[in-house]
Write a protein that holds these residues in place. Structure first.
Motif, mmCIF file in Angstrom:
data_model
loop_
_atom_site.group_PDB
_atom_site.id
_atom_site.type_symbol
_atom_site.label_atom_id
_atom_site.label_comp_id
_atom_site.label_asym_id
_atom_site.label_seq_id
_atom_site.Cartn_x
_atom_site.Cartn_y
_atom_site.Cartn_z
ATOM 1 N N LEU A 70 36.693 65.488 32.972
ATOM 2 C CA LEU A 70 36.755 64.033 32.321
ATOM 3 C C LEU A 70 35.988 63.024 33.669
ATOM 4 O O LEU A 70 35.547 63.453 34.527
ATOM 5 C CB LEU A 70 38.325 63.462 32.156
ATOM 6 N N SER A 71 35.792 61.782 33.050
ATOM 7 C CA SER A 71 35.317 60.809 34.016
ATOM 8 C C SER A 71 36.415 60.132 34.975
ATOM 9 O O SER A 71 37.566 60.011 34.658
ATOM 10 C CB SER A 71 34.640 59.454 33.184
ATOM 11 N N SER A 226 42.312 56.239 28.548
ATOM 12 C CA SER A 226 40.948 55.992 28.100
ATOM 13 C C SER A 226 40.725 54.820 29.215
ATOM 14 O O SER A 226 41.687 54.261 30.064
ATOM 15 C CB SER A 226 41.209 54.994 26.844
ATOM 16 N N PRO A 227 39.356 54.362 29.811
ATOM 17 C CA PRO A 227 38.997 53.631 30.727
ATOM 18 C C PRO A 227 39.782 52.246 30.688
ATOM 19 O O PRO A 227 40.227 51.575 31.566
ATOM 20 C CB PRO A 227 37.487 53.639 30.626
ATOM 21 N N ASP A 228 40.033 51.856 29.289
ATOM 22 C CA ASP A 228 40.570 50.524 29.240
ATOM 23 C C ASP A 228 42.063 50.511 29.648
ATOM 24 O O ASP A 228 42.493 49.453 30.343
ATOM 25 C CB ASP A 228 40.385 50.031 27.896
ATOM 26 N N ILE A 229 42.738 51.507 29.304
ATOM 27 C CA ILE A 229 44.145 51.621 29.715
ATOM 28 C C ILE A 229 44.336 51.834 31.402
ATOM 29 O O ILE A 229 44.998 51.200 31.860
ATOM 30 C CB ILE A 229 44.929 52.757 28.960
ATOM 31 N N ILE A 230 43.418 52.544 31.773
ATOM 32 C CA ILE A 230 43.217 52.839 33.145
ATOM 33 C C ILE A 230 42.923 51.521 34.050
ATOM 34 O O ILE A 230 43.688 51.290 34.718
ATOM 35 C CB ILE A 230 42.364 53.897 33.698
ATOM 36 N N THR A 231 42.160 50.721 33.341
ATOM 37 C CA THR A 231 41.991 49.358 34.015
ATOM 38 C C THR A 231 43.312 48.628 34.140
ATOM 39 O O THR A 231 43.493 48.006 34.952
ATOM 40 C CB THR A 231 40.863 48.628 33.312
ATOM 41 N N MET A 232 43.870 48.602 33.107
ATOM 42 C CA MET A 232 45.171 47.774 32.868
ATOM 43 C C MET A 232 46.331 48.381 34.021
ATOM 44 O O MET A 232 46.943 47.432 34.509
ATOM 45 C CB MET A 232 45.764 47.682 31.434
#
Length: 350
Positions: A70-71, A226-232
């Motif tokens: 994954l990223s 997802s990247p958005d959830i990880i950011t939060m």
């Protein structure tokens, strides 16, 4: 002095101390731990300079991204997966909305739901230790903000199927709810739902280094999402919430396939030994895929647990849940520890 009323109302239970010099089969830890040679090698890297420097998560994040293909934007490291749950409820748990899970399950889900003002909708595991997935799906609606599935569930309950995960993923997506899939017991139960992240952007996968990876004392886990959830989640956590020693051990473990395979095989052999022993000695037991077996004792379960600790120096778990009255739960590990437990149980539970 103001006290948050939600915090004030919480009733918390913490593990008793004094767990040194006993065989610890009560909290789903690895009773043997990591190989001593491996630990000593890591310790040599812990220099004065190392511990004087703030923690750096980047190497482990990169290793986990490579491990899962994954990223790095899909990974967040936390101070144990338990702390990940706190960030999740703090960020995504809408006060007075509903939180849905089977019951009983890992108790911290209920704690955080109450802490952040969510209403816990509980879908009781039935007397056959089965999960009514249809009832769980029916509980998910427009008032739901978080749904959690521990797979396999702890302390009791079977694993979910791929089809059931897809059904619940679709329902949570349409309801606008977050879906947590807690894979704390992955490696004992090989099924994973990480591939669902390719289809859905509202799912969080939780993993821990406390179970198979045997560093519960270090308190380290991670989130895959997802990247958005990880950011939060990263917005919610402190700047330095995971210590450098935990990060070092975790990075060395995740990059050591031979060690991981050894840990998997040791637990599997011990678990198979204990299950065979239980069957040959006419014990009823429940096994759903984790590193723990729930056993119906022949005499009073509380008495058996008390005597195992006081006379044999073996800690096991009993439960206050009605569905588990008369049962003990034992963490599984290498054959030598399972043999010690079996011999002690045979001596006491008559």
């Amino acid at each position: 002095m103001y006290i948050n009323p939600l915090i004030k109302k919480l009733e918390r239970k913490y593990p008793d101390g004094g767990r040194t010099d006993i065989l610890r089969l009560d909290m789903n830890e690895n009773p043997g731990g990591l190989p001593l040679e491996f630990v000593e090698t890591i310790k040599k890297q812990i220099t004065p300079e190392f511990i004087s420097t703030y923690p750096d998560k980047v190497p482990l994040i990169q290793s986990l991204a490579n491990f899962h293909q994954l990223s790095v934007d899909n990974i967040a490291i936390t101070d144990g997966s338990e702390m990940a749950l706190k960030y999740i409820f703090e960020t995504f748990g809408k006060p007075e909305s509903t939180f849905v899970s089977v019951f009983p399950t890992f108790e911290m889900y209920g704690v955080y739901a109450n802490m952040y003002g969510l209403i816990h909708k509980k879908v009781d595991i039935n007397s056959n230790f089965d999960i009514d997935v249809d009832a769980l799906v029916d509980c998910i609606d427009g008032y739901t903000s978080i749904v959690a599935l521990l797979n396999p569930n702890n302390p009791i309950g079977r694993p979910f199927t791929d089809e059931e995960f897809k059904l619940i993923a679709d329902k949570t997506k349409s309801a606008g709810a977050l879906l947590i899939i807690d894979e704390a017991y992955h490696y004992f139960y090989q099924g994973t739902q990480i591939d669902l992240l390719k289809q859905y952007d509202h799912i969080i996968i939780l993993r821990t280094f406390s179970k198979l990876f045997s560093i519960a004392a270090c308190r380290i886990g991670y989130v895959v999402a997802s990247p958005d959830i990880i950011t939060m989640i990263n917005n919610a956590r402190p700047t330095f919430d995971t210590n450098s020693i935990a990060l070092l051990f975790a990075n060395e473990i995740i990059n050591n396939k031979q060690l991981i395979d050894t840990l998997i095989n040791e637990e599997l052999q011990g678990r198979e030994y204990l299950i065979k022993w239980l069957e040959s000695n006419n014990y009823q037991y429940v096994y759903g895929g984790g590193n723990y077996i729930t056993i119906k004792t022949k005499s009073d379960a509380e008495m058996v647990a008390s005597r195992l600790l006081s006379e044999k120096g073996i800690a096991i778990k009993t439960s206050g849940y009605d569905i588990l009255k008369g049962y003990i739960r034992v963490s599984t590990g290498a054959i030598m520890y399972m043999r010690l437990f079996a011999e002690a149980l045979q001596d006491i539970d008559k």
